[in-house]
Enzyme design. Structure first.
Site, short mmCIF file in Angstrom:
data_model
loop_
_atom_site.label_atom_id
_atom_site.label_comp_id
_atom_site.label_asym_id
_atom_site.label_seq_id
_atom_site.Cartn_x
_atom_site.Cartn_y
_atom_site.Cartn_z
CG HIS A 152 48.03 38.46 43.84
ND1 HIS A 152 46.79 38.09 44.31
CD2 HIS A 152 47.81 39.40 42.90
CE1 HIS A 152 45.85 38.77 43.67
NE2 HIS A 152 46.44 39.58 42.81
CB CYS B 155 44.73 41.98 44.61
SG CYS B 155 44.54 42.55 42.91
CD GLU C 193 47.46 35.63 46.75
OE1 GLU C 193 46.61 36.02 45.92
OE2 GLU C 193 48.22 36.43 47.33
#
Length: 227
Positions: A194, A86, A196
């Site tokens: 994302h 990002c 994560e």
């Protein structure tokens, strides 16, 4: 494997990345602040999402001149893996470590929701745990995720298989549905979604964990060969 999560003023996904490595992957990880200049003790560098320096000028523009980024460039030049997610992707673009630029989302609105991605290249350091053309669910959260490049750059990316992820249903207007690209050498990956935030089914998906597992598996394989 020892990871560094770079923290800029305004980073807000640094803790998510730290958790993904420490709890999801079970590996060693440190926060490293933007003022640091030494990264040689790490095996991988992670640039998190957020709003570095308040997104003034352009997203990632000021962060690209942080003290730590000169060391990140040297780290990348040495062939070690660098992942920008990002805002981290935007920083990599602004720093010249990846080609292209980011514009405002086509609808001029912040978008925060899960999206489906297609794995376009599963032979990178970051994607060997995926199948080619595998569909994965990973969230996005950005206002400036509309990836743009000229026709020559796009042709080059396609010919060199540097487009790693594409959106199934393009949410932001990115050229050629691009969600993530890699450098020619194959050790610097930038992506807007994302991973994560998708490392456990409790989060709605664990599809992102495979990316970090790929990094660990390839690092281990490399060290097994060199040792």
């Amino acid at each position: 494997m020892k990871f560094a999560v770079i923290v800029f003023p305004g980073s807000n996904c640094d803790m998510d990345l730290f958790h993904a490595i420490e709890s999801g992957l079970g590996e060693e990880v440190d926060y490293v602040f933007h003022t640091e200049t030494k990264l040689e003790n790490y095996d991988a560098i992670l640039l998190p999402g957020g709003f570095s320096y308040g997104d003034y000028l352009r997203s990632g523009a000021i962060a690209s001149f942080s003290n730590v980024m000169e060391s990140v460039k040297q780290f990348a030049e040495s062939g070690k893996p660098v992942l920008g997610i990002c805002n981290g992707f935007q920083v990599l673009l602004e720093a010249g470590l990846l080609p292209g630029a980011m514009k405002r989302n086509e609808a001029l609105k912040f978008i925060c929701r899960p999206v489906e991605l297609t794995v376009e290249n599963n032979e990178t350091f970051f994607t060997t745990s995926y199948d080619l053309n595998e569909k994965v669910n990973v969230p996005i959260a950005h206002a400036e995720g509309n990836y743009e490049c000229d026709e020559e750059t796009l042709k080059h990316l396609e010919q060199n298989n540097q487009i790693v992820f594409r959106y199934v249903d393009n949410p932001n207007g990115s050229v050629s549905d691009i969600a993530g690209i890699i450098n020619e050498r194959g050790n610097v990956l930038g992506m807007m979604p994302h991973p994560e935030r998708a490392v456990d089914e409790l989060l709605g998906s664990d599809d992102g964990l495979k990316l970090f597992q790929s990094m660990l598996a390839n690092w281990r394989e490399h060290h097994a060969i060199t040792s």
